[in-house]
Every structure is written in structure tokens, then in C-alpha cells.
Design an enzyme around this catalytic site. Structure first.
Site, PDB file in Angstrom:
ATOM      1  N   HIS A  28       0.868  -1.188   0.000  1.00  8.06           N
ATOM      2  CA  HIS A  28       0.000   0.000   0.000  1.00  8.06           C
ATOM      3  C   HIS A  28       0.903   1.236   0.000  1.00  8.06           C
ATOM      4  CE1 HIS A  28      -3.589  -2.472   0.695  1.00  8.06           C
ATOM      5  NE2 HIS A  28      -2.725  -3.258   1.309  1.00  8.06           N
ATOM      6  N   GLU A 201      -8.176 -12.901   4.858  1.00 10.39           N
ATOM      7  CA  GLU A 201      -7.231 -12.358   5.842  1.00 10.39           C
ATOM      8  C   GLU A 201      -7.934 -12.356   7.203  1.00 10.39           C
ATOM      9  OE1 GLU A 201      -6.710  -8.124   5.739  1.00 10.39           O
ATOM     10  OE2 GLU A 201      -4.736  -8.178   6.700  1.00 10.39           O
TER      11      GLU A 201
END
Ligand code: ADE
Ligand code: ZN
Length: 339
Positions: A28, A201
Site C-alpha cells: 500500500h 485475511e
């Protein structure tokens, strides 16, 4: 400026894995900021430096991430961020960088379109300067509702041949299933973009299966597929790559330790996996550290990590010629290291 992470100047093993050509597919942008840059901008803005590496829960992690985004309040800062992230990537042996970003949140620009225009151009410029191919992944924030998802996908579609390679899906999976983004994914796909959601996740294997049902090109994390052998089998059969970030999973409490992380088992089962750093600044690891940890703490051999690097390159959206050169470089690396 010296990179913040130890990979480039670090130990022999760090240098060895920095020499392995690789694609970094799960990172990210804002959270790949250098720590010294973070501290400088916080000082300039009178903002408190957010906590790093230790987060009591996922919400607190997202808060820290939000603070990083809020620091990007001028185009000059965005440009510097991209230059530093791409320079650090080059030093880590990254030949192809697919960085995720949420252009809507870039406060330095009037519109999300202006932000994405600037980000893709600055990324391409930095890529040329540092010798790294770059592709942007436009992240859909799964907590921000259907309208946002559609707008983000339409925005990404406008940049399909101008630096954007895919749409992603980020933030808390719990209560926000991947299937809710089906329409947004269809818009992206119609524009020729890839689809690379986070799934498996914080939620279980059923979300990985949903992502596969929606035709995901890759899945970011996806590790909790391990809880259902049928989903593991499906991943292996289809050859869908999981962009796995072991330290992120430990720090965010998905697994108690690196030793208990399922990456080796997924590889044993024939699941294609790349290794990424997710949020290097927040987790204190870069992509080279993740390869080193996979070797030293998870017992993954050099030979197998060369395969992981091959998978990263093959599963990227980089041009064919770059892939060919990178794969030749990986073969040479594999011949030069112990098995
Ligand atoms: N955004 C940044 N890092 C993330 C992660 N690990 N999971 C979901 N969303 C994210
Ligand atoms: Zn991520």
C-alpha cells in the site's frame, strides 16, 4: 537519502535476497513511506507520529493508515513519496511494483481523477528514474459503500491504459463480503483491468472461494484458504496467485507467529504465492525482509523462494519483455545460491 529499511545495507543474507529480481504485488503506497519522511511531515504539520508495528486491533491499524494518508496534503509530498517508494523498491531488487492506493483520499487534489492522474504520472517518472516498472492498483474501500465501489471502478477504468492495472478491495472483510463488489469488479474487467481483492485475511476460506467465483486474477493475502482443503485445491488447480504478507498477518493477529504461518504449507500444496510487505512502514519490514524471514523463520529454501519470485513476475501485469528479462535474472540468481 538513505532508505529506512535494512535490506539494502544489511547483512549478507539481506543483500542476497535484494539481488533476487522480483515483482512486489502487495504493498500500500502510503504505508510504504520512509520513517524519516513520516517524522518530518508530522513535525511540519504538528501531528503526532502514529504507532508503528504494534496495533491492539485492526481498527487502530486502520487509524494509523488513515493518518499516513492525511499527511499527503500537497502534490509535492505525493511526488516525494512516490520517488522514495520506487527508489527503495529498486534497492530491494523489485523490477515491477504494483502499488495500491485510494486516490479519493488524496487531499492534495481537487478530484479523485486529478489525484490518479498525478499519482500515475509521478509513478511512471519515478519508475524511469530508478529502473522499475510500476502499475497502480485502485483500492476500493470495502467499508465505504456500493456507490464508492462503483465510482472507484469507473475511475480506474478511465486509466486502464494510463498506469492503472487493476482494482483492489481493502479494509475490514468482516461484515463486508467480497461479493458486494461484484458489480465494481465487472466494470473494471470490462475495461481490461485486473481484479485483485484482499480476501481470506480477517475472514475465512469462504471469502477466498467467493473471490475465485468472481474471477479474481490474484488474491491479496488469501492465506485463510488453508482452513478448507477444497479451497486450497481450487487455488492450486486454477493457478491463482496469493500475494502473501507473513509479517502483516502476525502483527495483525491472523497467526500467532511466523513459524505457524501457512505459507510453506500452501506452497507444498501447489498454490502459487508471491511475497509482499503490505504496509512496510507500519509493520517494520520491507519485501526483502519478508523473503529473509521466509527463509530463516519459515524454512523456505532458496530454490523455492526463487519459484516465489518467478510467480510474482509471472502473475504481475508487467509487460512481457520485462517478465522475460526478470525470469532470466531469477534463473541466474538460483544458480548462484545454495539450494
Ligand atoms: N489496507 C492496508 N493494509 C491492509 C490489510 N492488511 N488488510 C486490509 N486492508 C488493508
Ligand atoms: Zn494489503
Amino acid at each position: 537519502m538513505t532508505p529506512q529499511h535494512p535490506a539494502t545495507g544489511g547483512t549478507a543474507i539481506h543483500r542476497r535476497f535484494a539481488a533476487l529480481p522480483k515483482a512486489h504485488l502487495h504493498v500500500h503506497l502510503e504505508a510504504a513511506m520512509r520513517e524519516e519522511t513520516l517524522r518530518q511531515w508530522c513535525a511540519e504539520d504538528g501531528a503526532e507520529v502514529p504507532p508503528l508495528v504494534e496495533f491492539p486491533d485492526f481498527t487502530r491499524f486502520l487509524d494509523a493508515y488513515g493518518l499516513l494518508i492525511s499527511l499527503l496534503r500537497t502534490p509535492e509530498r505525493v511526488e516525494r513519496l512516490l520517488d522514495e517508494v520506487v527508489a527503495d523498491s529498486a534497492a530491494q531488487g523489485v523490477v515491477a511494483l504494483e502499488f495500491a492506493s485510494i486516490p479519493e483520499k488524496a487531499a492534495a487534489f481537487g478530484t479523485a481523477g486529478d489525484a490518479l492522474e498525478f499519482i500515475t504520472r509521478a509513478a511512471a517518472d519515478a519508475g524511469r528514474r530508478h529502473g522499475v516498472w510500476t502499475g497502480a492498483i485502485v483500492s476500493i474501500d470495502r467499508g465505504a459503500g456500493h456507490g464508492h465501489a462503483i465510482e472507484a471502478a469507473r475511475l480506474a477504468a478511465r486509466f486502464a491504459d494510463r498506469g492503472v492495472v487493476a482494482v483492489g478491495l481493502v479494509a475490514d472483510e468482516r461484515g463486508n463480503p467480497v461479493a458486494d463488489a461484484a458489480e465494481a469488479f465487472a466494470i473494471a474487467r470490462d475495461a481490461g483491468l485486473g481484479v485483485v481483492p484482499h480476501a481470506g485475511e480477517l475472514a475465512g476460506p469462504e471469502e477466498v472461494r467467493s473471490a475465485l467465483d468472481l474471477g479474481a486474477d490474484r488474491i491479496q493475502h488469501g492465506v485463510r484458504a488453508i482452513e478448507d482443503p477444497r479451497v486450497v485445491g481450487l487455488l492450486a488447480e486454477r493457478g491463482t496467485c496469493l500475494d502473501v504478507c507473513p509479517s502483516s498477518n502476525v502483527i495483525l493477529g491472523v497467526y500467532p507467529s511466523l513459524e505457524e504461518h501457512p505459507l510453506p504449507t500452501l506452497l507444498d500444496a501447489g498454490v502459487r504465492c508471491s511475497i509482499g510487505a503490505d504496509d512496510p512502514l507500519l509493520f517494520g519490514v520491507d519485501v526483502v525482509d519478508e523473503y529473509v524471514l521466509a527463509h530463516e523463520r519459515m524454512g523456505i529454501t532458496h530454490t523455492r523462494l526463487a519459484d516465489v519470485a518467478r510467480t510474482s513476475v509471472e502473475s504481475s501485469f508487467a509487460p512481457a519483455e520485462l517478465k522475460r528479462d526478470a525470469l532470466a535474472g531469477i534463473d541466474a540468481w538460483a544458480r548462484s545460491v545454495p539450494g
